[in-house]
Design a protein around this motif. Structure first.
Motif, PDB file in Angstrom:
ATOM      1  N   GLY A  53       0.819  -1.206   0.000  1.00 40.39           N
ATOM      2  CA  GLY A  53       0.000   0.000   0.000  1.00 40.39           C
ATOM      3  C   GLY A  53       0.850   1.251   0.000  1.00 40.39           C
ATOM      4  N   GLY A  54       0.774   2.018  -1.094  1.00 38.05           N
ATOM      5  CA  GLY A  54       1.588   3.224  -1.220  1.00 38.05           C
ATOM      6  C   GLY A  54       0.812   4.490  -0.928  1.00 38.05           C
ATOM      7  N   GLY A  55      -0.194   4.394  -0.034  1.00 36.22           N
ATOM      8  CA  GLY A  55      -0.907   5.584   0.401  1.00 36.22           C
ATOM      9  C   GLY A  55      -0.118   6.312   1.470  1.00 36.22           C
ATOM     10  N   ALA A  56      -0.803   7.115   2.268  1.00 36.85           N
ATOM     11  CA  ALA A  56      -0.124   7.929   3.272  1.00 36.85           C
ATOM     12  C   ALA A  56       0.618   7.073   4.297  1.00 36.85           C
ATOM     13  N   SER A  57      -0.054   6.050   4.853  1.00 38.30           N
ATOM     14  CA  SER A  57       0.570   5.226   5.889  1.00 38.30           C
ATOM     15  C   SER A  57       1.746   4.423   5.339  1.00 38.30           C
ATOM     16  N   GLY A  58       1.550   3.770   4.196  1.00 36.57           N
ATOM     17  CA  GLY A  58       2.611   2.960   3.620  1.00 36.57           C
ATOM     18  C   GLY A  58       3.825   3.777   3.235  1.00 36.57           C
ATOM     19  N   THR A  59       3.588   4.943   2.659  1.00 34.94           N
ATOM     20  CA  THR A  59       4.687   5.809   2.248  1.00 34.94           C
ATOM     21  C   THR A  59       5.456   6.328   3.456  1.00 34.94           C
ATOM     22  N   GLU A  60       4.736   6.717   4.500  1.00 33.97           N
ATOM     23  CA  GLU A  60       5.405   7.214   5.705  1.00 33.97           C
ATOM     24  C   GLU A  60       6.239   6.123   6.362  1.00 33.97           C
ATOM     25  N   ILE A  61       5.702   4.909   6.444  1.00 32.28           N
ATOM     26  CA  ILE A  61       6.452   3.807   7.052  1.00 32.28           C
ATOM     27  C   ILE A  61       7.695   3.482   6.232  1.00 32.28           C
ATOM     28  N   ALA A  62       7.525   3.396   4.910  1.00 31.03           N
ATOM     29  CA  ALA A  62       8.653   3.073   4.040  1.00 31.03           C
ATOM     30  C   ALA A  62       9.779   4.094   4.197  1.00 31.03           C
ATOM     31  N   GLY A  63       9.407   5.353   4.348  1.00 32.86           N
ATOM     32  CA  GLY A  63      10.414   6.390   4.501  1.00 32.86           C
ATOM     33  C   GLY A  63      11.041   6.453   5.875  1.00 32.86           C
ATOM     34  N   SER A  64      10.426   5.780   6.850  1.00 32.00           N
ATOM     35  CA  SER A  64      10.900   5.854   8.238  1.00 32.00           C
ATOM     36  C   SER A  64      11.717   4.643   8.666  1.00 32.00           C
ATOM     37  N   VAL A  65      11.685   3.571   7.875  1.00 34.85           N
ATOM     38  CA  VAL A  65      12.334   2.320   8.292  1.00 34.85           C
ATOM     39  C   VAL A  65      13.816   2.512   8.553  1.00 34.85           C
ATOM     40  N   ASP A  66      14.533   3.123   7.619  1.00 35.85           N
ATOM     41  CA  ASP A  66      15.977   3.246   7.804  1.00 35.85           C
ATOM     42  C   ASP A  66      16.315   4.209   8.930  1.00 35.85           C
ATOM     43  N   MET A  67      15.480   5.216   9.142  1.00 35.80           N
ATOM     44  CA  MET A  67      15.687   6.136  10.251  1.00 35.80           C
ATOM     45  C   MET A  67      15.558   5.384  11.577  1.00 35.80           C
ATOM     46  N   TYR A  68      14.594   4.480  11.653  1.00 36.08           N
ATOM     47  CA  TYR A  68      14.430   3.689  12.869  1.00 36.08           C
ATOM     48  C   TYR A  68      15.582   2.709  13.032  1.00 36.08           C
ATOM     49  N   ARG A  69      16.054   2.167  11.919  1.00 36.10           N
ATOM     50  CA  ARG A  69      17.213   1.261  11.984  1.00 36.10           C
ATOM     51  C   ARG A  69      18.399   1.965  12.636  1.00 36.10           C
ATOM     52  N   GLN A  70      18.613   3.217  12.293  1.00 36.08           N
ATOM     53  CA  GLN A  70      19.719   3.968  12.862  1.00 36.08           C
ATOM     54  C   GLN A  70      19.562   4.156  14.368  1.00 36.08           C
ATOM     55  N   LEU A  71      18.333   4.396  14.818  1.00 37.08           N
ATOM     56  CA  LEU A  71      18.084   4.541  16.250  1.00 37.08           C
ATOM     57  C   LEU A  71      18.380   3.245  17.002  1.00 37.08           C
ATOM     58  N   VAL A 116      -5.908  19.182   5.409  1.00 39.68           N
ATOM     59  CA  VAL A 116      -4.525  19.326   4.950  1.00 39.68           C
ATOM     60  C   VAL A 116      -3.837  17.970   5.116  1.00 39.68           C
ATOM     61  N   TYR A 117      -3.339  17.417   4.017  1.00 44.88           N
ATOM     62  CA  TYR A 117      -2.627  16.142   4.054  1.00 44.88           C
ATOM     63  C   TYR A 117      -1.130  16.422   4.218  1.00 44.88           C
ATOM     64  N   VAL A 118      -0.515  15.808   5.217  1.00 43.12           N
ATOM     65  CA  VAL A 118       0.930  15.917   5.393  1.00 43.12           C
ATOM     66  C   VAL A 118       1.491  14.520   5.614  1.00 43.12           C
ATOM     67  N   VAL A 119       2.427  14.114   4.778  1.00 45.64           N
ATOM     68  CA  VAL A 119       3.028  12.780   4.904  1.00 45.64           C
ATOM     69  C   VAL A 119       4.538  12.922   5.069  1.00 45.64           C
ATOM     70  N   PRO A 120       5.080  12.655   6.261  1.00 48.02           N
ATOM     71  CA  PRO A 120       6.534  12.674   6.446  1.00 48.02           C
ATOM     72  C   PRO A 120       7.167  11.497   5.706  1.00 48.02           C
ATOM     73  N   ILE A 121       8.311  11.753   5.075  1.00 49.80           N
ATOM     74  CA  ILE A 121       9.035  10.686   4.375  1.00 49.80           C
ATOM     75  C   ILE A 121      10.501  10.806   4.758  1.00 49.80           C
ATOM     76  N   GLY A 122      10.880  10.116   5.819  1.00 47.22           N
ATOM     77  CA  GLY A 122      12.247  10.197   6.296  1.00 47.22           C
ATOM     78  C   GLY A 122      12.457  11.413   7.180  1.00 47.22           C
ATOM     79  N   LYS A 123      13.711  11.644   7.517  1.00 57.49           N
ATOM     80  CA  LYS A 123      14.072  12.681   8.486  1.00 57.49           C
ATOM     81  C   LYS A 123      13.903  14.088   7.910  1.00 57.49           C
ATOM     82  N   ARG A 124      13.095  14.890   8.568  1.00 54.89           N
ATOM     83  CA  ARG A 124      12.914  16.303   8.256  1.00 54.89           C
ATOM     84  C   ARG A 124      12.510  16.558   6.798  1.00 54.89           C
ATOM     85  N   TRP A 125      11.635  15.728   6.306  1.00 53.65           N
ATOM     86  CA  TRP A 125      11.150  15.885   4.922  1.00 53.65           C
ATOM     87  C   TRP A 125       9.714  15.374   4.855  1.00 53.65           C
ATOM     88  N   ALA A 126       8.874  16.082   4.141  1.00 58.04           N
ATOM     89  CA  ALA A 126       7.471  15.677   4.013  1.00 58.04           C
ATOM     90  C   ALA A 126       6.865  16.295   2.760  1.00 58.04           C
TER      91      ALA A 126
END
Length: 263
Positions: free
Chosen positions: A28-46, A205-215
């Motif tokens: 699913g490449g909607g808001a939730s799927g896109t946000e998760i996909a963009g956050s995975v590597d950021m979480y890996r770093q944590l 207003v739709y806002v979808v974060p994709i990775g660190k400090r980007w949306a």
């Protein structure tokens, strides 16, 4: 909430193992799927920083049935989101239909994708009450069809609000709040013997974060991408927290930013 916590625990376990290459498939490449996909590597770093894990290289695959990610957005913003995900190393597969999911395997037309973790974000359904009583309701696009006063078509004294109601922009928290405010005003007008006014959709207003400090951000009259859009999301998060906590507690929680505790 429980599912989100379980997902975080699963990712933590995957990323604690040094020199591993876990495969994560997001459907699913909607808001939730896109946000998760963009956050995975950021979480890996944590996780890597906390547990000292090294050499973890997750393979992230995002599957979307439409011809672009964020299909509810303007095509220009969808294209920017696509490029952002690519920059983050996400393998994006568009025009791809998932036939079924089995343990550690996503079955798509023509091939199977093996995965250590499968995250399903491709749509939702009404709560079980409606599915268990389908003969009493009319459905449209997976939601309960309502009239201009948010009443179930077959029951004029039953109101449907939130994600269960088929209205413009359903599926957004802002829309659910708009529904609730309308219904409260509607019932007060009836109580006072005044003529109620039909429901009017409001463009959230739709806002979808994709990775660190980007949306990406899309409103009725504006479109932003990058840090500016991410900052708007952060400000919105603070506003939400203030509805549940004191000003001081909300700001303290908000300043945590991308920090995650107890994982």
């Amino acid at each position: 909430m429980n599912q989100a916590i379980a997902l975080r625990h699963k990712m933590t376990e995957l990323f604690k193992k040094s020199n591993s290459s876990p495969s994560i498939v997001i459907v699913g490449g909607g808001a939730s799927g896109t946000e998760i996909a963009g956050s995975v590597d950021m979480y890996r770093q944590l996780v890597a920083k906390k547990y000292g894990a090294r050499g973890v290289k997750p393979k992230i695959t995002l599957i979307e049935g439409a011809d672009r990610v964020l299909p509810m957005f303007d095509p220009v913003l969808s294209a920017k989101a696509y490029k952002r995900l690519q920059k983050l190393g996400v393998d994006i597969r568009l025009n791809t239909i998932v036939d079924s999911c089995k343990p550690n395997k996503v079955c798509v037309r023509g091939t199977d994708i093996m995965a250590d973790l499968i995250v399903w974000t491709a749509g939702s359904r009404p709560v079980d009450f409606y599915n268990d009583n389908q003969k009493y309701f009319t459905f449209e696009k997976g939601r309960v069809k309502v009239d201009s006063f948010l009443r179930a078509e077959k029951h004029k004294n039953v109101f449907i609000i939130g994600d269960n109601a088929q209205t413009a922009y359903s599926g957004m928290a802002q829309t659910a709040i708009h529904h609730a405010l309308f219904l409260a005003r509607h019932l007060l007008l009836i109580q006072k013997g005044k003529a109620p006014k039909p429901y009017q959709p409001w463009h959230p207003v739709y806002v979808v974060p994709i990775g660190k400090r980007w949306a990406v951000l899309q409103g009725s009259k504006k479109q932003w991408s990058g840090y500016r859009a991410w900052l708007a999301r952060r400000r919105a998060d603070l506003w939400v927290l203030k509805n549940f906590e004191s000003e001081k507690a909300a700001r303290a929680q908000w300043r945590m930013g991308n920090k995650l505790a107890k994982f």
